[in-house]
Scaffold this motif. Structure first.
Motif, PDB file in Angstrom:
ATOM      1  N   LYS A   9     110.525 -16.872 -30.546  1.00 17.01           N
ATOM      2  CA  LYS A   9     111.534 -17.641 -29.476  1.00 17.01           C
ATOM      3  C   LYS A   9     111.084 -17.672 -28.251  1.00 17.01           C
ATOM      4  O   LYS A   9     110.868 -18.768 -27.686  1.00 17.01           O
ATOM      5  CB  LYS A   9     112.761 -16.625 -29.719  1.00 17.01           C
ATOM      6  N   ARG A  10     110.303 -16.728 -27.706  1.00 12.09           N
ATOM      7  CA  ARG A  10     109.552 -16.676 -26.537  1.00 12.09           C
ATOM      8  C   ARG A  10     108.502 -17.795 -26.352  1.00 12.09           C
ATOM      9  O   ARG A  10     108.386 -18.525 -25.587  1.00 12.09           O
ATOM     10  CB  ARG A  10     109.023 -15.490 -26.014  1.00 12.09           C
ATOM     11  N   GLY A  11     107.825 -17.886 -27.169  1.00  9.46           N
ATOM     12  CA  GLY A  11     106.696 -19.104 -27.490  1.00  9.46           C
ATOM     13  C   GLY A  11     107.271 -20.299 -27.307  1.00  9.46           C
ATOM     14  O   GLY A  11     106.944 -21.246 -26.897  1.00  9.46           O
ATOM     15  N   ARG A  55     102.900 -18.729 -31.406  1.00  8.43           N
ATOM     16  CA  ARG A  55     102.455 -17.927 -30.345  1.00  8.43           C
ATOM     17  C   ARG A  55     102.075 -16.652 -30.608  1.00  8.43           C
ATOM     18  O   ARG A  55     102.705 -15.489 -30.732  1.00  8.43           O
ATOM     19  CB  ARG A  55     103.464 -17.683 -29.385  1.00  8.43           C
ATOM     20  N   VAL A  56     100.567 -16.755 -31.237  1.00  9.74           N
ATOM     21  CA  VAL A  56     100.017 -15.609 -32.128  1.00  9.74           C
ATOM     22  C   VAL A  56      98.681 -15.276 -31.648  1.00  9.74           C
ATOM     23  O   VAL A  56      97.984 -16.300 -30.940  1.00  9.74           O
ATOM     24  CB  VAL A  56     100.019 -15.670 -33.577  1.00  9.74           C
ATOM     25  N   GLN A  57      98.166 -14.118 -31.884  1.00  5.98           N
ATOM     26  CA  GLN A  57      96.730 -13.952 -31.606  1.00  5.98           C
ATOM     27  C   GLN A  57      95.781 -14.581 -32.609  1.00  5.98           C
ATOM     28  O   GLN A  57      94.686 -15.102 -32.598  1.00  5.98           O
ATOM     29  CB  GLN A  57      96.497 -12.545 -31.556  1.00  5.98           C
ATOM     30  N   GLN A  58      96.151 -14.577 -33.810  1.00  4.51           N
ATOM     31  CA  GLN A  58      95.537 -15.019 -35.037  1.00  4.51           C
ATOM     32  C   GLN A  58      96.389 -16.073 -35.940  1.00  4.51           C
ATOM     33  O   GLN A  58      97.585 -15.912 -36.052  1.00  4.51           O
ATOM     34  CB  GLN A  58      95.132 -13.904 -36.110  1.00  4.51           C
ATOM     35  N   ALA A  64      99.347 -23.866 -40.787  1.00  5.17           N
ATOM     36  CA  ALA A  64     100.353 -23.987 -39.597  1.00  5.17           C
ATOM     37  C   ALA A  64     100.561 -25.813 -39.577  1.00  5.17           C
ATOM     38  O   ALA A  64     101.770 -26.502 -39.674  1.00  5.17           O
ATOM     39  CB  ALA A  64     100.086 -23.864 -38.166  1.00  5.17           C
ATOM     40  N   VAL A  65      99.405 -26.634 -39.817  1.00  4.42           N
ATOM     41  CA  VAL A  65      99.602 -27.920 -39.747  1.00  4.42           C
ATOM     42  C   VAL A  65     100.117 -28.526 -40.958  1.00  4.42           C
ATOM     43  O   VAL A  65     100.996 -29.409 -40.854  1.00  4.42           O
ATOM     44  CB  VAL A  65      98.203 -28.553 -39.410  1.00  4.42           C
ATOM     45  N   ARG A  83      99.104 -20.924 -28.719  1.00  7.39           N
ATOM     46  CA  ARG A  83      98.404 -20.276 -27.552  1.00  7.39           C
ATOM     47  C   ARG A  83      98.244 -18.799 -28.029  1.00  7.39           C
ATOM     48  O   ARG A  83      99.421 -18.158 -28.556  1.00  7.39           O
ATOM     49  CB  ARG A  83      99.591 -20.322 -26.315  1.00  7.39           C
ATOM     50  N   LYS A  84      97.234 -18.534 -27.656  1.00  5.62           N
ATOM     51  CA  LYS A  84      96.958 -16.818 -27.512  1.00  5.62           C
ATOM     52  C   LYS A  84      97.411 -16.304 -26.109  1.00  5.62           C
ATOM     53  O   LYS A  84      97.608 -16.718 -25.300  1.00  5.62           O
ATOM     54  CB  LYS A  84      95.514 -16.315 -27.784  1.00  5.62           C
TER      55      LYS A  84
END
Length: 109
Positions: A9-11, A55-58, A64-65, A83-84
Protein backbone atom coordinates in the motif's frame (compact mmCIF):
# COMPACT_ATOMS: atom_id res chain seq x y z
CA UNK A 1 1.01 -10.94 5.59
CA UNK A 2 -0.27 -7.67 7.02
CA UNK A 3 3.22 -6.09 6.91
CA UNK A 4 3.69 -6.98 3.23
CA UNK A 5 0.19 -5.68 2.45
CA UNK A 6 0.98 -2.42 4.28
CA UNK A 7 4.32 -2.13 2.45
CA UNK A 8 2.50 -2.72 -0.85
CA UNK A 9 0.00 0.00 0.00
CA UNK A 10 2.82 2.42 0.89
CA UNK A 11 4.56 1.61 -2.39
CA UNK A 12 1.39 2.24 -4.38
CA UNK A 13 0.84 5.56 -2.62
CA UNK A 14 4.49 6.51 -3.21
CA UNK A 15 4.26 5.70 -6.92
CA UNK A 16 0.99 7.62 -7.32
CA UNK A 17 2.55 10.63 -5.56
CA UNK A 18 5.65 10.39 -7.76
CA UNK A 19 3.53 10.31 -10.94
CA UNK A 20 1.41 13.24 -9.80
CA UNK A 21 4.51 15.31 -8.96
CA UNK A 22 6.24 14.57 -12.28
CA UNK A 23 3.13 14.54 -14.52
CA UNK A 24 0.48 16.79 -12.96
CA UNK A 25 -2.17 15.61 -15.44
CA UNK A 26 -1.61 11.95 -14.45
CA UNK A 27 -4.34 12.05 -11.77
CA UNK A 28 -2.78 8.94 -10.23
CA UNK A 29 -4.31 7.11 -7.26
CA UNK A 30 -4.30 3.64 -5.77
CA UNK A 31 -6.33 1.27 -7.89
CA UNK A 32 -7.30 -1.68 -5.71
CA UNK A 33 -9.22 0.38 -3.17
CA UNK A 34 -11.37 1.97 -5.86
CA UNK A 35 -11.74 -0.77 -8.46
CA UNK A 36 -12.07 -3.64 -6.05
CA UNK A 37 -11.12 -6.55 -8.31
CA UNK A 38 -7.88 -8.49 -8.04
CA UNK A 39 -6.93 -7.70 -11.64
CA UNK A 40 -7.30 -3.92 -11.28
CA UNK A 41 -4.04 -1.99 -11.58
CA UNK A 42 -2.16 -1.15 -8.40
CA UNK A 43 -2.22 2.49 -9.49
CA UNK A 44 -4.84 4.03 -11.78
CA UNK A 45 -3.91 7.10 -13.79
CA UNK A 46 -4.78 9.08 -16.89
CA UNK A 47 -1.61 7.69 -18.46
CA UNK A 48 -2.06 4.75 -20.87
CA UNK A 49 -0.43 2.22 -18.53
CA UNK A 50 -1.62 -0.67 -16.40
CA UNK A 51 0.62 -0.15 -13.36
CA UNK A 52 1.90 -3.05 -11.27
CA UNK A 53 3.81 -1.57 -8.31
CA UNK A 54 6.47 -3.50 -6.44
CA UNK A 55 8.21 -1.97 -3.43
CA UNK A 56 10.54 -4.84 -2.53
CA UNK A 57 14.22 -5.54 -2.06
CA UNK A 58 14.15 -8.67 -4.24
CA UNK A 59 11.95 -8.85 -7.33
CA UNK A 60 11.35 -11.56 -9.89
CA UNK A 61 10.99 -9.04 -12.70
CA UNK A 62 9.80 -11.46 -15.38
CA UNK A 63 7.04 -12.79 -13.10
CA UNK A 64 5.95 -9.24 -12.29
CA UNK A 65 5.84 -8.26 -15.98
CA UNK A 66 3.96 -11.48 -16.86
CA UNK A 67 1.39 -10.81 -14.10
CA UNK A 68 0.96 -7.24 -15.25
CA UNK A 69 0.48 -8.31 -18.87
CA UNK A 70 -2.09 -10.94 -17.88
CA UNK A 71 -4.09 -8.37 -15.88
CA UNK A 72 -3.82 -5.38 -18.22
CA UNK A 73 -6.85 -4.31 -20.18
CA UNK A 74 -7.19 -3.33 -23.80
CA UNK A 75 -5.58 0.00 -24.57
CA UNK A 76 -3.28 -0.06 -21.55
CA UNK A 77 0.44 -0.76 -21.73
CA UNK A 78 1.53 -3.19 -18.98
CA UNK A 79 4.31 -1.58 -16.94
CA UNK A 80 5.92 -2.48 -13.62
CA UNK A 81 7.10 0.33 -11.35
CA UNK A 82 9.55 -0.92 -8.76
CA UNK A 83 11.89 0.43 -6.16
CA UNK A 84 14.24 -0.86 -3.50
CA UNK A 85 14.96 0.99 -0.28
CA UNK A 86 17.12 4.07 -0.86
CA UNK A 87 16.91 3.67 -4.66
CA UNK A 88 15.08 5.51 -7.43
CA UNK A 89 11.92 4.24 -9.09
CA UNK A 90 12.43 2.07 -12.18
CA UNK A 91 9.80 1.18 -14.79
CA UNK A 92 10.01 -2.13 -16.65
CA UNK A 93 7.97 -3.43 -19.53
CA UNK A 94 8.14 -5.94 -22.34
CA UNK A 95 10.67 -4.81 -24.99
CA UNK A 96 8.11 -5.37 -27.76
CA UNK A 97 5.69 -3.00 -26.05
CA UNK A 98 8.49 -0.48 -25.53
CA UNK A 99 9.32 -0.54 -29.25
CA UNK A 100 5.64 -0.04 -30.12
CA UNK A 101 5.61 3.04 -27.87
CA UNK A 102 8.75 4.34 -29.53
CA UNK A 103 7.17 3.77 -32.95
CA UNK A 104 4.04 5.66 -31.87
CA UNK A 105 6.15 8.53 -30.51
CA UNK A 106 8.53 8.78 -33.47
CA UNK A 107 6.61 7.28 -36.35
CA UNK A 108 7.83 4.25 -38.33
CA UNK A 109 11.30 3.07 -37.33
Amino acid sequence: MTNSRQKGKRGELEWAKFLNEKVPTANARRGQQYEGSSDSPDVVSALPFHWEVKRVQQLNLHDAVDKCRAESGYGRWPAVAHRKNDRKWVVSMDAGDFLKLVELALGDL
